[in-house]
Design a protein around this motif. Structure first.
Motif, PDB file in Angstrom:
ATOM      1  N   ALA A   1      -0.224 -15.908 -31.253  1.00  0.00           N
ATOM      2  CA  ALA A   1      -1.144 -14.546 -32.190  1.00  0.00           C
ATOM      3  C   ALA A   1      -2.405 -14.217 -31.632  1.00  0.00           C
ATOM      4  CB  ALA A   1      -1.023 -15.238 -33.568  1.00  0.00           C
ATOM      5  N   LEU A   2      -2.973 -15.570 -30.876  1.00  0.00           N
ATOM      6  CA  LEU A   2      -4.075 -15.074 -30.228  1.00  0.00           C
ATOM      7  C   LEU A   2      -3.195 -14.960 -29.028  1.00  0.00           C
ATOM      8  CD1 LEU A   2      -6.764 -16.662 -32.504  1.00  0.00           C
ATOM      9  CD2 LEU A   2      -6.811 -14.074 -31.288  1.00  0.00           C
ATOM     10  N   PRO A   3      -2.665 -14.193 -28.488  1.00  0.00           N
ATOM     11  CA  PRO A   3      -2.297 -14.976 -27.176  1.00  0.00           C
ATOM     12  C   PRO A   3      -2.333 -15.411 -25.968  1.00  0.00           C
ATOM     13  CG  PRO A   3      -2.043 -12.389 -26.746  1.00  0.00           C
ATOM     14  CD  PRO A   3      -3.135 -13.145 -28.251  1.00  0.00           C
ATOM     15  N   VAL A   4      -1.683 -15.862 -25.499  1.00  0.00           N
ATOM     16  CA  VAL A   4      -1.876 -16.464 -23.560  1.00  0.00           C
ATOM     17  C   VAL A   4      -1.093 -15.163 -23.142  1.00  0.00           C
ATOM     18  CG1 VAL A   4      -1.539 -18.750 -21.932  1.00  0.00           C
ATOM     19  CG2 VAL A   4      -2.186 -18.613 -23.904  1.00  0.00           C
ATOM     20  N   ILE A   5      -1.863 -14.436 -22.296  1.00  0.00           N
ATOM     21  CA  ILE A   5      -1.296 -13.383 -21.047  1.00  0.00           C
ATOM     22  C   ILE A   5      -1.352 -14.203 -19.998  1.00  0.00           C
ATOM     23  CG2 ILE A   5      -1.711 -11.050 -21.157  1.00  0.00           C
ATOM     24  CD1 ILE A   5      -3.625 -11.138 -23.343  1.00  0.00           C
ATOM     25  N   THR A   6      -0.098 -13.789 -18.761  1.00  0.00           N
ATOM     26  CA  THR A   6      -0.040 -14.123 -18.111  1.00  0.00           C
ATOM     27  C   THR A   6       0.536 -13.153 -17.041  1.00  0.00           C
ATOM     28  OG1 THR A   6       0.588 -16.517 -18.389  1.00  0.00           O
ATOM     29  CG2 THR A   6       1.233 -15.583 -16.416  1.00  0.00           C
ATOM     30  N   THR A   7      -0.324 -13.228 -15.618  1.00  0.00           N
ATOM     31  CA  THR A   7       0.294 -11.423 -14.787  1.00  0.00           C
ATOM     32  C   THR A   7       1.087 -11.932 -13.274  1.00  0.00           C
ATOM     33  OG1 THR A   7      -1.800 -11.383 -14.318  1.00  0.00           O
ATOM     34  CG2 THR A   7      -1.372  -9.742 -16.413  1.00  0.00           C
ATOM     35  N   TRP A   8       1.600 -11.302 -13.508  1.00  0.00           N
ATOM     36  CA  TRP A   8       2.339 -11.210 -11.760  1.00  0.00           C
ATOM     37  C   TRP A   8       2.151  -9.944 -10.699  1.00  0.00           C
ATOM     38  CZ3 TRP A   8       3.879 -13.256 -16.054  1.00  0.00           C
ATOM     39  CH2 TRP A   8       4.568 -15.632 -16.258  1.00  0.00           C
ATOM     40  N   ILE A   9       1.921  -9.818  -9.821  1.00  0.00           N
ATOM     41  CA  ILE A   9       2.435  -8.858  -9.108  1.00  0.00           C
ATOM     42  C   ILE A   9       3.121  -9.054  -7.889  1.00  0.00           C
ATOM     43  CG2 ILE A   9       1.283  -7.314  -7.371  1.00  0.00           C
ATOM     44  CD1 ILE A   9      -0.196  -6.715 -10.120  1.00  0.00           C
ATOM     45  N   ASN A  10       4.546  -8.303  -8.256  1.00  0.00           N
ATOM     46  CA  ASN A  10       5.592  -8.501  -6.574  1.00  0.00           C
ATOM     47  C   ASN A  10       5.798  -9.993  -7.028  1.00  0.00           C
ATOM     48  OD1 ASN A  10       5.632  -5.929  -6.187  1.00  0.00           O
ATOM     49  ND2 ASN A  10       3.988  -6.155  -5.029  1.00  0.00           N
ATOM     50  N   GLY A  11       6.126 -10.693  -8.260  1.00  0.00           N
ATOM     51  CA  GLY A  11       5.938 -12.426  -8.191  1.00  0.00           C
ATOM     52  C   GLY A  11       5.587 -13.348  -8.595  1.00  0.00           C
ATOM     53  N   LEU A  12       3.919 -12.986  -7.467  1.00  0.00           N
ATOM     54  CA  LEU A  12       2.773 -13.854  -7.754  1.00  0.00           C
ATOM     55  C   LEU A  12       1.812 -13.888  -8.448  1.00  0.00           C
ATOM     56  CD1 LEU A  12       1.002 -15.655  -5.248  1.00  0.00           C
ATOM     57  CD2 LEU A  12      -0.024 -13.340  -4.698  1.00  0.00           C
TER      58      LEU A  12
ATOM     59  N   TRP B   1       1.048  -0.767   0.318  1.00  0.00           N
ATOM     60  CA  TRP B   1      -0.127  -0.269   0.112  1.00  0.00           C
ATOM     61  C   TRP B   1       0.969   1.202   0.255  1.00  0.00           C
ATOM     62  CZ3 TRP B   1      -4.513   1.465  -0.835  1.00  0.00           C
ATOM     63  CH2 TRP B   1      -4.925   2.623  -0.543  1.00  0.00           C
ATOM     64  N   ASP B   2       0.454   2.328  -0.964  1.00  0.00           N
ATOM     65  CA  ASP B   2       1.474   3.555  -1.277  1.00  0.00           C
ATOM     66  C   ASP B   2       2.447   3.350  -0.907  1.00  0.00           C
ATOM     67  OD1 ASP B   2       0.949   6.098  -1.020  1.00  0.00           O
ATOM     68  OD2 ASP B   2       1.492   6.751   1.064  1.00  0.00           O
ATOM     69  N   ASP B   3       3.179   2.226  -1.785  1.00  0.00           N
ATOM     70  CA  ASP B   3       4.210   1.827  -2.216  1.00  0.00           C
ATOM     71  C   ASP B   3       4.172   1.188  -3.614  1.00  0.00           C
ATOM     72  OD1 ASP B   3       7.265   1.503  -1.774  1.00  0.00           O
ATOM     73  OD2 ASP B   3       6.754   0.704  -0.249  1.00  0.00           O
ATOM     74  N   TRP B   4       5.832   1.286  -4.194  1.00  0.00           N
ATOM     75  CA  TRP B   4       5.594   0.627  -5.881  1.00  0.00           C
ATOM     76  C   TRP B   4       5.764  -0.702  -5.867  1.00  0.00           C
ATOM     77  CZ3 TRP B   4       6.123   3.517  -9.658  1.00  0.00           C
ATOM     78  CH2 TRP B   4       6.447   5.240  -9.486  1.00  0.00           C
ATOM     79  N   ASN B   5       4.699  -1.596  -6.511  1.00  0.00           N
ATOM     80  CA  ASN B   5       4.375  -2.937  -6.769  1.00  0.00           C
ATOM     81  C   ASN B   5       5.160  -2.868  -8.859  1.00  0.00           C
ATOM     82  OD1 ASN B   5       2.489  -3.913  -3.970  1.00  0.00           O
ATOM     83  ND2 ASN B   5       1.902  -1.407  -5.385  1.00  0.00           N
ATOM     84  N   GLU B   6       5.546  -4.499  -8.289  1.00  0.00           N
ATOM     85  CA  GLU B   6       5.918  -4.708 -10.036  1.00  0.00           C
ATOM     86  C   GLU B   6       4.969  -5.960 -10.737  1.00  0.00           C
ATOM     87  OE1 GLU B   6      10.589  -6.110 -11.699  1.00  0.00           O
ATOM     88  OE2 GLU B   6       9.011  -8.014 -10.647  1.00  0.00           O
ATOM     89  N   LEU B   7       4.920  -4.885 -11.628  1.00  0.00           N
ATOM     90  CA  LEU B   7       3.564  -5.842 -12.801  1.00  0.00           C
ATOM     91  C   LEU B   7       4.473  -6.556 -13.608  1.00  0.00           C
ATOM     92  CD1 LEU B   7       1.178  -6.261 -13.788  1.00  0.00           C
ATOM     93  CD2 LEU B   7       1.305  -4.099 -14.760  1.00  0.00           C
ATOM     94  N   THR B   8       4.102  -7.886 -13.946  1.00  0.00           N
ATOM     95  CA  THR B   8       5.066  -8.023 -15.293  1.00  0.00           C
ATOM     96  C   THR B   8       3.710  -9.082 -16.251  1.00  0.00           C
ATOM     97  OG1 THR B   8       6.888  -9.243 -13.714  1.00  0.00           O
ATOM     98  CG2 THR B   8       6.526 -10.088 -15.953  1.00  0.00           C
ATOM     99  N   ILE B   9       4.161  -8.574 -17.060  1.00  0.00           N
ATOM    100  CA  ILE B   9       3.381  -9.293 -18.341  1.00  0.00           C
ATOM    101  C   ILE B   9       3.294  -9.785 -19.535  1.00  0.00           C
ATOM    102  CG2 ILE B   9       1.313  -8.831 -20.091  1.00  0.00           C
ATOM    103  CD1 ILE B   9       1.523  -5.847 -18.589  1.00  0.00           C
ATOM    104  N   ARG B  10       3.172 -11.376 -19.607  1.00  0.00           N
ATOM    105  CA  ARG B  10       3.782 -12.091 -20.239  1.00  0.00           C
ATOM    106  C   ARG B  10       2.922 -12.439 -21.873  1.00  0.00           C
ATOM    107  NH1 ARG B  10       8.455 -16.880 -21.549  1.00  0.00           N
ATOM    108  NH2 ARG B  10       7.642 -17.651 -22.472  1.00  0.00           N
ATOM    109  N   CYS B  11       3.194 -12.286 -22.974  1.00  0.00           N
ATOM    110  CA  CYS B  11       1.741 -12.253 -23.779  1.00  0.00           C
ATOM    111  C   CYS B  11       3.149 -13.218 -24.751  1.00  0.00           C
ATOM    112  CB  CYS B  11       2.072 -10.383 -24.370  1.00  0.00           C
ATOM    113  SG  CYS B  11       0.855 -11.165 -26.090  1.00  0.00           S
ATOM    114  N   VAL B  12       2.676 -14.046 -25.140  1.00  0.00           N
ATOM    115  CA  VAL B  12       2.639 -15.475 -26.273  1.00  0.00           C
ATOM    116  C   VAL B  12       1.871 -15.811 -27.351  1.00  0.00           C
ATOM    117  CG1 VAL B  12       3.888 -16.994 -26.330  1.00  0.00           C
ATOM    118  CG2 VAL B  12       4.811 -15.820 -24.462  1.00  0.00           C
TER     119      VAL B  12
END
Length: 282
Positions: A208-219, A195-206
């Motif tokens: 043509a019609l992609p599979v998209i995966t997300t992580w927040i702070n490694g989760l 809260w009220d701090d930096w958080n890392e967002l990771t997005i993987r997109c693979v």
């Protein structure tokens, strides 16, 4: 979890080089469907007035990329769009949204129209973080959970909590969760969110019609297979025909609307990004 080697910066920490501002223009609700503005009319929702004149305000301050409404408190949002288009990739960035600030990251976005997949960072009541929405792609919603805020005795927000479905303005349904190939538990998310701090967002997109995966702070938060997604009026082949297999990345400042008003984007609220970097996979 993706490895962090071989990433290259998309933001130089000093300027908006490599990016351009774009307003919140609207197109068809889905490929071959009615326009979104006509859909607004059918629902009795007021059309936005001259949104094309307001691309939001974007600037760099102390090495941080900042987005806010244009002008602050006006209710007008917009996008900051990468000049370069990408196919398959892993994208990482640090983000720090105010409360409330309805933001997100669009991928496979068209340069001069509104279609694309959106990774949600809806840091507002009943907001989804790390889930997905289809801009111009039948407005599909695929989210693992929703959040709200807890406040102190003075009414100041102090942290995130799980959204209460009984009082939610936009509750998460089992149908929305079922569209995901993977959906994290909200309690696990709340343990890693700062809260009220930096958080890392990771997005993987693979794909043509992609599979998209997300992580927040490694989760790991969510995974969506856009080739097999089942949602009303969503046609994978039509989506591929509109988007192709490459697109731009865009950061969002949402406008305000009748549904949420200033609960969607608070007066004077900002979202901040830094360390934006990408690794192309194809």
């Amino acid at each position: 979890m993706p490895q962090s080697d071989s990433f290259v910066p998309l933001f130089d920490g000093e300027s908006l080089a490599g990016w351009h501002a774009a307003p919140r223009v609207y197109g068809d609700l889905y490929p071959g469907g009615p326009s979104l503005l006509e859909h607004f009319d059918s629902l009795g929702i007021q059309r936005p007035v001259e949104p094309e004149k307001h691309p939001a305000r974007w600037f760099v301050e102390d090495g941080v990329l900042v987005g806010e409404q244009d002008s602050p408190g006006s209710g007008y949002g917009g996008y900051l769009v990468s000049d370069q288009a990408f196919g398959d990739f892993e994208l990482k960035m640090d983000m720090r949204p105010d409360w409330p600030a309805d933001t997100g990251v669009m991928i496979r976005r068209q340069r001069d129209s509104w279609e694309g997949f959106q990774v949600l960072v809806d840091h507002r009541p009943s907001g989804g973080i790390g889930g997905f929405f289809g801009n111009g792609l039948a407005s599909f919603s695929a989210v693992p959970f929703a959040i709200d805020v807890v406040s102190d005795e003075n009414g100041q927000p102090t942290g995130l909590v799980a959204d209460n479905p009984a009082t939610s303005v936009e509750p998460v349904t089992e149908e929305k969760r079922a569209r995901l190939r993977y959906a994290a538990d909200v309690d696990d998310f709340l343990k890693v969110w700062r809260w009220d701090d930096w958080n890392e967002l990771t997005i993987r997109c693979v794909g043509a019609l992609p599979v998209i995966t997300t992580w927040i702070n490694g989760l790991k938060i969510a995974e969506l297979d856009t080739a097999t997604l089942d949602s009303p009026n969503y046609d994978p082949e039509a989506v591929l025909g509109v988007l192709g297999d490459r697109g731009h990345i865009a950061l969002e400042v949402h406008d305000n609307d009748e549904m949420f008003g200033e609960a969607r984007w608070g007066k004077g609220a900002q979202c901040r990004w830094r360390n934006i970097r990408i690794k192309e996979l194809s």
